[in-house]
Structure formats: structure tokens, C-alpha cells
Design a protein around this motif. Structure first.
Motif, PDB file in Angstrom:
ATOM      1  N   MET A  30       0.929  -1.217  -0.004  1.00  0.00           N
ATOM      2  CA  MET A  30      -0.069  -0.002   0.038  1.00  0.00           C
ATOM      3  C   MET A  30       1.018   1.290  -0.174  1.00  0.00           C
ATOM      4  O   MET A  30       0.602   2.412  -0.662  1.00  0.00           O
ATOM      5  CB  MET A  30      -1.046  -0.035   1.239  1.00  0.00           C
ATOM      6  CG  MET A  30      -2.180  -1.040   1.103  1.00  0.00           C
ATOM      7  SD  MET A  30      -2.965  -0.602  -0.428  1.00  0.00           S
ATOM      8  CE  MET A  30      -3.729   0.918  -0.383  1.00  0.00           C
ATOM      9  N   VAL A  33       2.070   1.754  -3.524  1.00  0.00           N
ATOM     10  CA  VAL A  33       0.829   2.229  -4.492  1.00  0.00           C
ATOM     11  C   VAL A  33       0.571   3.560  -4.129  1.00  0.00           C
ATOM     12  O   VAL A  33       0.350   4.762  -4.999  1.00  0.00           O
ATOM     13  CB  VAL A  33      -0.505   1.343  -4.205  1.00  0.00           C
ATOM     14  CG1 VAL A  33      -1.926   2.115  -4.522  1.00  0.00           C
ATOM     15  CG2 VAL A  33      -0.734   0.011  -4.642  1.00  0.00           C
ATOM     16  N   LEU A  34       0.669   4.072  -2.940  1.00  0.00           N
ATOM     17  CA  LEU A  34       0.459   5.526  -2.707  1.00  0.00           C
ATOM     18  C   LEU A  34       1.516   6.251  -3.012  1.00  0.00           C
ATOM     19  O   LEU A  34       1.417   7.428  -3.381  1.00  0.00           O
ATOM     20  CB  LEU A  34       0.384   5.793  -1.185  1.00  0.00           C
ATOM     21  CG  LEU A  34      -1.146   5.068  -0.655  1.00  0.00           C
ATOM     22  CD1 LEU A  34      -1.180   5.405   0.815  1.00  0.00           C
ATOM     23  CD2 LEU A  34      -2.140   5.840  -1.175  1.00  0.00           C
ATOM     24  N   TRP A  37       1.367   6.739  -6.746  1.00  0.00           N
ATOM     25  CA  TRP A  37       0.005   7.392  -7.293  1.00  0.00           C
ATOM     26  C   TRP A  37      -0.012   8.321  -8.218  1.00  0.00           C
ATOM     27  O   TRP A  37      -0.757   8.148  -9.648  1.00  0.00           O
ATOM     28  CB  TRP A  37      -0.797   7.903  -6.125  1.00  0.00           C
ATOM     29  CG  TRP A  37      -2.251   8.129  -6.245  1.00  0.00           C
ATOM     30  CD1 TRP A  37      -2.582   9.388  -6.881  1.00  0.00           C
ATOM     31  CD2 TRP A  37      -3.154   7.323  -5.864  1.00  0.00           C
ATOM     32  NE1 TRP A  37      -3.980   9.083  -6.857  1.00  0.00           N
ATOM     33  CE2 TRP A  37      -4.380   8.024  -6.189  1.00  0.00           C
ATOM     34  CE3 TRP A  37      -3.179   6.132  -5.331  1.00  0.00           C
ATOM     35  CZ2 TRP A  37      -5.781   7.541  -6.044  1.00  0.00           C
ATOM     36  CZ3 TRP A  37      -4.727   5.552  -5.236  1.00  0.00           C
ATOM     37  CH2 TRP A  37      -5.636   6.092  -5.474  1.00  0.00           C
ATOM     38  N   GLU A  40       1.247   6.666 -12.240  1.00  0.00           N
ATOM     39  CA  GLU A  40       0.450   5.592 -12.970  1.00  0.00           C
ATOM     40  C   GLU A  40      -0.818   6.113 -13.339  1.00  0.00           C
ATOM     41  O   GLU A  40      -1.485   7.056 -12.538  1.00  0.00           O
ATOM     42  CB  GLU A  40       0.409   4.376 -12.128  1.00  0.00           C
ATOM     43  CG  GLU A  40       1.758   3.594 -11.942  1.00  0.00           C
ATOM     44  CD  GLU A  40       2.418   3.178 -13.242  1.00  0.00           C
ATOM     45  OE1 GLU A  40       1.753   3.043 -14.032  1.00  0.00           O
ATOM     46  OE2 GLU A  40       3.826   3.165 -13.016  1.00  0.00           O
ATOM     47  N   ASP A  41      -1.513   5.825 -14.274  1.00  0.00           N
ATOM     48  CA  ASP A  41      -2.799   6.142 -14.621  1.00  0.00           C
ATOM     49  C   ASP A  41      -3.936   5.264 -14.045  1.00  0.00           C
ATOM     50  O   ASP A  41      -5.076   5.730 -14.082  1.00  0.00           O
ATOM     51  CB  ASP A  41      -3.136   6.245 -16.157  1.00  0.00           C
ATOM     52  CG  ASP A  41      -2.163   7.411 -16.752  1.00  0.00           C
ATOM     53  OD1 ASP A  41      -1.751   8.225 -15.929  1.00  0.00           O
ATOM     54  OD2 ASP A  41      -1.668   7.257 -17.946  1.00  0.00           O
ATOM     55  N   SER A  42      -3.838   4.033 -13.918  1.00  0.00           N
ATOM     56  CA  SER A  42      -4.900   3.204 -13.792  1.00  0.00           C
ATOM     57  C   SER A  42      -4.267   2.491 -12.099  1.00  0.00           C
ATOM     58  O   SER A  42      -3.205   2.431 -11.887  1.00  0.00           O
ATOM     59  CB  SER A  42      -5.088   2.337 -14.684  1.00  0.00           C
ATOM     60  OG  SER A  42      -3.819   1.207 -14.858  1.00  0.00           O
ATOM     61  N   TRP A  43      -5.414   1.815 -11.764  1.00  0.00           N
ATOM     62  CA  TRP A  43      -4.946   0.825 -10.646  1.00  0.00           C
ATOM     63  C   TRP A  43      -4.393  -0.218 -10.784  1.00  0.00           C
ATOM     64  O   TRP A  43      -3.487  -0.559 -10.157  1.00  0.00           O
ATOM     65  CB  TRP A  43      -6.623   0.366 -10.030  1.00  0.00           C
ATOM     66  CG  TRP A  43      -6.976   1.360  -8.641  1.00  0.00           C
ATOM     67  CD1 TRP A  43      -8.030   2.271  -8.980  1.00  0.00           C
ATOM     68  CD2 TRP A  43      -6.377   1.407  -7.581  1.00  0.00           C
ATOM     69  NE1 TRP A  43      -8.152   2.688  -7.662  1.00  0.00           N
ATOM     70  CE2 TRP A  43      -7.287   2.057  -6.655  1.00  0.00           C
ATOM     71  CE3 TRP A  43      -5.316   0.730  -6.879  1.00  0.00           C
ATOM     72  CZ2 TRP A  43      -6.751   2.325  -5.599  1.00  0.00           C
ATOM     73  CZ3 TRP A  43      -5.246   0.763  -5.454  1.00  0.00           C
ATOM     74  CH2 TRP A  43      -5.926   1.567  -4.999  1.00  0.00           C
ATOM     75  N   GLU A  44      -4.588  -0.734 -11.881  1.00  0.00           N
ATOM     76  CA  GLU A  44      -3.728  -1.916 -12.478  1.00  0.00           C
ATOM     77  C   GLU A  44      -2.257  -1.567 -12.512  1.00  0.00           C
ATOM     78  O   GLU A  44      -1.374  -2.217 -12.002  1.00  0.00           O
ATOM     79  CB  GLU A  44      -3.977  -2.394 -13.947  1.00  0.00           C
ATOM     80  CG  GLU A  44      -5.523  -2.984 -13.877  1.00  0.00           C
ATOM     81  CD  GLU A  44      -6.543  -1.873 -14.032  1.00  0.00           C
ATOM     82  OE1 GLU A  44      -6.264  -0.787 -14.417  1.00  0.00           O
ATOM     83  OE2 GLU A  44      -7.842  -2.410 -13.820  1.00  0.00           O
ATOM     84  N   ARG A  46      -0.610   0.826 -10.896  1.00  0.00           N
ATOM     85  CA  ARG A  46      -0.142   1.060  -9.540  1.00  0.00           C
ATOM     86  C   ARG A  46      -0.006  -0.058  -8.793  1.00  0.00           C
ATOM     87  O   ARG A  46       1.156  -0.123  -8.188  1.00  0.00           O
ATOM     88  CB  ARG A  46      -1.053   2.027  -8.922  1.00  0.00           C
ATOM     89  CG  ARG A  46      -1.218   3.401  -9.304  1.00  0.00           C
ATOM     90  CD  ARG A  46      -2.384   4.186  -8.224  1.00  0.00           C
ATOM     91  NE  ARG A  46      -2.778   5.582  -9.105  1.00  0.00           N
ATOM     92  CZ  ARG A  46      -3.842   5.659  -9.554  1.00  0.00           C
ATOM     93  NH1 ARG A  46      -4.775   4.798  -9.500  1.00  0.00           N
ATOM     94  NH2 ARG A  46      -4.134   6.977 -10.166  1.00  0.00           N
ATOM     95  N   LEU A  47      -0.838  -1.035  -8.929  1.00  0.00           N
ATOM     96  CA  LEU A  47      -0.841  -2.386  -8.040  1.00  0.00           C
ATOM     97  C   LEU A  47       0.564  -3.193  -8.877  1.00  0.00           C
ATOM     98  O   LEU A  47       1.183  -3.806  -7.994  1.00  0.00           O
ATOM     99  CB  LEU A  47      -2.128  -3.068  -8.310  1.00  0.00           C
ATOM    100  CG  LEU A  47      -2.089  -4.230  -7.559  1.00  0.00           C
ATOM    101  CD1 LEU A  47      -1.803  -4.130  -5.943  1.00  0.00           C
ATOM    102  CD2 LEU A  47      -3.378  -5.264  -7.657  1.00  0.00           C
ATOM    103  N   GLU A  48       0.429  -3.007 -10.163  1.00  0.00           N
ATOM    104  CA  GLU A  48       1.503  -3.879 -10.780  1.00  0.00           C
ATOM    105  C   GLU A  48       3.016  -3.418 -10.337  1.00  0.00           C
ATOM    106  O   GLU A  48       3.845  -3.954 -10.170  1.00  0.00           O
ATOM    107  CB  GLU A  48       1.576  -3.734 -12.307  1.00  0.00           C
ATOM    108  CG  GLU A  48       2.462  -4.459 -13.080  1.00  0.00           C
ATOM    109  CD  GLU A  48       2.167  -4.313 -14.662  1.00  0.00           C
ATOM    110  OE1 GLU A  48       2.861  -3.625 -15.383  1.00  0.00           O
ATOM    111  OE2 GLU A  48       1.421  -5.055 -15.039  1.00  0.00           O
TER     112      GLU A  48
END
Length: 129
Positions: A30, A33-34, A37, A40-44, A46-48
């Protein structure tokens, strides 16, 4: 251990490992991810990025640990099988040697009696003719 028990044990190991990874590395993932933030443009994405930086190492380590545990169990089973085979072979050799000693004893007794035959045990209780 029967196959059903092995599958249940494997399932509990997987659940425990995933829970441990989530508890131990969840905050790091997390944080990544933050931290990424805005990049990246998408959650995918960020998570990747987070998984590649922190979680990827945890997954690789857990897979290596799982593989080591399974290999250890397989080698232990092979070792137990080899020991069982050795024990069976030793038991058969012992029984063969005991039978040979018994036959030698009967032969020496028959030589002492010189003419009277020594009765061999048939194990059934029936007297030989």
C-alpha cells in the motif's frame, strides 16, 4: 497420510501463507501504491508497480519456501521407503539364514542317528508317510 488429508494440509498451508504475506507485506504494498499514485494512470499500473517492488520478492520467497518444504517431504518419503525396503530385505535374509541353520541342524541330527530319519516339521501337524 491419505490423499484427502494431504490436500487439506496443502490448502491450510496456502491460506496461512497468503494471510502471512498480506499481514507482513500489505502495508509495504500500500505504501508503494500511494508513493506511485501520481505516476500511474490506472489501478492496475499502480498495483503492478507495487507488486514488482515489494510483493514480488515476497511471492518469490514464499514459492521458494513452499518448494523447499515439498521437496523435503518428498525426500523424507523416499528415505522412509528405502529404509522399509532395507528392513524387509534384512528380515528375509534373517529368515533364510534361520531356515538354513534349521536344515543344517536336522541334517547333523540325522547323521548322528545314522539310519533313523529325523522327522521334518511340515507345520500342518500331519505326520509325513
Amino acid at each position: 497420510m491419505n490423499p484427502r488429508h494431504k490436500i487439506q494440509t496443502l490448502g491450510w498451508c496456502i491460506v496461512t501463507m497468503v494471510a502471512t504475506l498480506a499481514l507482513s507485506h500489505g502495508h509495504l504494498i500500500m505504501r508503494e501504491v500511494l508513493a506511485h499514485w501520481p505516476q500511474e494512470d490506472s489501478w492496475e499500473g499502480r498495483l503492478e508497480t507495487a507488486l514488482y517492488t515489494q510483493g514480488g520478492l515476497a511471492v518469490v520467497a514464499s514459492c521458494a519456501l513452499s518448494l523447499a518444504i515439498f521437496v523435503r517431504g518428498w525426500l523424507a518419503r523416499k528415505n522412509e521407503d528405502a529404509l522399509a525396503r532395507k528392513e524387509l530385505a534384512m528380515r528375509e535374509r534373517h529368515e533364510r539364514a534361520a531356515h538354513e541353520r534349521h536344515e543344517a541342524l536336522l541334517n547333523s541330527l540325522s547323521n548322528l542317528n545314522s539310519g533313523t530319519a529325523v522327522k521334518k516339521s511340515n507345520g500342518s501337524g500331519i505326520k509325513p508317510r
